[in-house]
Design an enzyme around this catalytic site. Structure first.
Site, PDB file in Angstrom:
ATOM      1  N   SER A  61       0.790  -1.198   0.039  1.00  0.00           N
ATOM      2  CA  SER A  61       0.181  -0.176   0.184  1.00  0.00           C
ATOM      3  C   SER A  61       0.769   1.209   0.135  1.00  0.00           C
ATOM      4  O   SER A  61       1.991   1.104   0.261  1.00  0.00           O
ATOM      5  CB  SER A  61      -0.888  -0.089   1.291  1.00  0.00           C
TER       6      SER A  61
HETATM    7  N1  SAH Z   1      -0.559  -5.068   4.054  1.00  0.00           N
HETATM    8  C1  SAH Z   1       0.260  -5.337   2.816  1.00  0.00           C
HETATM    9  C2  SAH Z   1      -0.458  -4.925   1.742  1.00  0.00           C
HETATM   10  C3  SAH Z   1      -1.530  -6.307   1.400  1.00  0.00           C
HETATM   11  S1  SAH Z   1      -2.320  -6.382  -0.107  1.00  0.00           S
HETATM   12  C4  SAH Z   1       1.416  -4.577   2.787  1.00  0.00           C
HETATM   13  O1  SAH Z   1       1.970  -3.715   3.633  1.00  0.00           O
HETATM   14  O2  SAH Z   1       2.162  -5.183   1.772  1.00  0.00           O
HETATM   15  C5  SAH Z   1      -3.498  -7.582   0.427  1.00  0.00           C
HETATM   16  C6  SAH Z   1      -3.148  -9.010   0.844  1.00  0.00           C
HETATM   17  O3  SAH Z   1      -4.319  -9.492   0.935  1.00  0.00           O
HETATM   18  C7  SAH Z   1      -2.548  -9.764  -0.375  1.00  0.00           C
HETATM   19  O4  SAH Z   1      -1.313 -10.177  -0.090  1.00  0.00           O
HETATM   20  C8  SAH Z   1      -3.456 -10.881  -0.593  1.00  0.00           C
HETATM   21  O5  SAH Z   1      -3.171 -12.148  -0.816  1.00  0.00           O
HETATM   22  C9  SAH Z   1      -4.161 -10.990   0.897  1.00  0.00           C
HETATM   23  N2  SAH Z   1      -5.290 -11.536   1.218  1.00  0.00           N
HETATM   24  C10 SAH Z   1      -6.371 -11.384   0.109  1.00  0.00           C
HETATM   25  N3  SAH Z   1      -7.486 -12.116   0.861  1.00  0.00           N
HETATM   26  C11 SAH Z   1      -7.052 -12.806   2.028  1.00  0.00           C
HETATM   27  C12 SAH Z   1      -7.569 -13.558   2.999  1.00  0.00           C
HETATM   28  N4  SAH Z   1      -8.796 -14.054   2.875  1.00  0.00           N
HETATM   29  N5  SAH Z   1      -6.687 -13.961   4.115  1.00  0.00           N
HETATM   30  C13 SAH Z   1      -5.428 -13.554   4.044  1.00  0.00           C
HETATM   31  N6  SAH Z   1      -4.889 -12.736   3.225  1.00  0.00           N
HETATM   32  C14 SAH Z   1      -5.529 -12.402   2.301  1.00  0.00           C
END
Ligand code: SAH
Length: 216
Positions: A61
């Site tokens: 993000s």
């Molecule tokens: N916080 C992260 C950004 C995450 S992007 C950072 O600082 O880099 C969103 C993430 O959520 C992705 O890696 C995706 O694989 C994950 N995601 C999506 N659905 C999910 C679920 N049900 N459980 C766990 N992770 C999930």
């Protein structure tokens, strides 16, 4: 590149002008080496005012959004926080400098493992990583003082509502479409009572899981 200087500039030229005030959040953003969380080769772009791809179709993000979410979570050094969507691990790293313990769940094993390696090499030993479906939360360590969804949901997953403590806060991108979302802050005021505040429009990848979107 002088990453320390870049980090200071990010705080002074992006976060503070955009309204981030909380000292602990600004300090954490000045400390976590974001260049170590971006994809190899993207280090020079790490402190840009925007999100970046991290593989598996996922993103790290924008710094401002990470800081804003961290601020909205109302963390203190005694509190525990659950994050759904570890991704690169950057947001978890920021939270780990503000809260007591960070529990973070990621559905992609490769991303979870990479994030865990980063936490170890940086010495962030209060971050606990689980591979799995975060729409089901992480029952074992509940209740949490705060819960962050780093991926967008069309409704608040039931398990997360149950796993946040009374008085606790959930911050998440909420939207009925996969691309139109609002960042919301939901406070659990009583056992089954919630107060919702819409903060700003955002754009996150969808949350995929049993109580989220289906993979397609
Ligand atoms: N916080 C992260 C950004 C995450 S992007 C950072 O600082 O880099 C969103 C993430 O959520 C992705 O890696 C995706 O694989 C994950 N995601 C999506 N659905 C999910 C679920 N049900 N459980 C766990 N992770 C999930």
């Amino acid at each position: 590149m002088d990453f320390e200087k870049e980090r200071d500039q990010m705080v002074n030229e992006q976060l503070i002008p955009m309204g981030i005030k909380e000292a602990a959040v600004l300090e954490a953003m000045r400390t976590v080496p974001r260049e170590q969380f971006v994809a190899a080769g993207d280090e020079d772009l790490a402190y840009m005012d925007g999100p970046l791809g991290i593989g598996q179709g996922q993103t790290i993000s924008q710094p401002y959004i990470v800081a804003l979410m961290a601020e909205l979570l109302e963390l203190t050094p005694e509190k525990s926080v659950l994050e759904v969507g570890t991704g690169s691990g950057y947001a978890a790293a920021v939270l780990s400098l503000i809260a007591k313990d960070v529990y973070t769940v990621e559905r992609h094993a490769s991303l979870a493992k990479q994030a865990e390696t980063r936490f170890q090499s940086l010495g962030y030993d209060n971050i606990h990583v689980k591979i799995g479906d975060g729409t089901l939360g992480w029952e074992q360590y509940a209740p949490y003082d705060a819960i962050l969804l780093s991926a967008a949901a069309r409704h608040v997953p039931q398990a997360l509502k149950a796993q946040v403590s009374i008085g606790g806060v959930m911050v998440l991108p909420l939207g009925i479409g996969k691309t139109e979302q609002w960042l919301v802050k939901i406070t659990k005021t009583e056992a089954d009572t919630y107060a919702t505040r819409h903060v700003c429009p955002v754009r996150f990848v969808p949350i995929i899981g049993k109580d989220g979107w289906r993979e397609s």
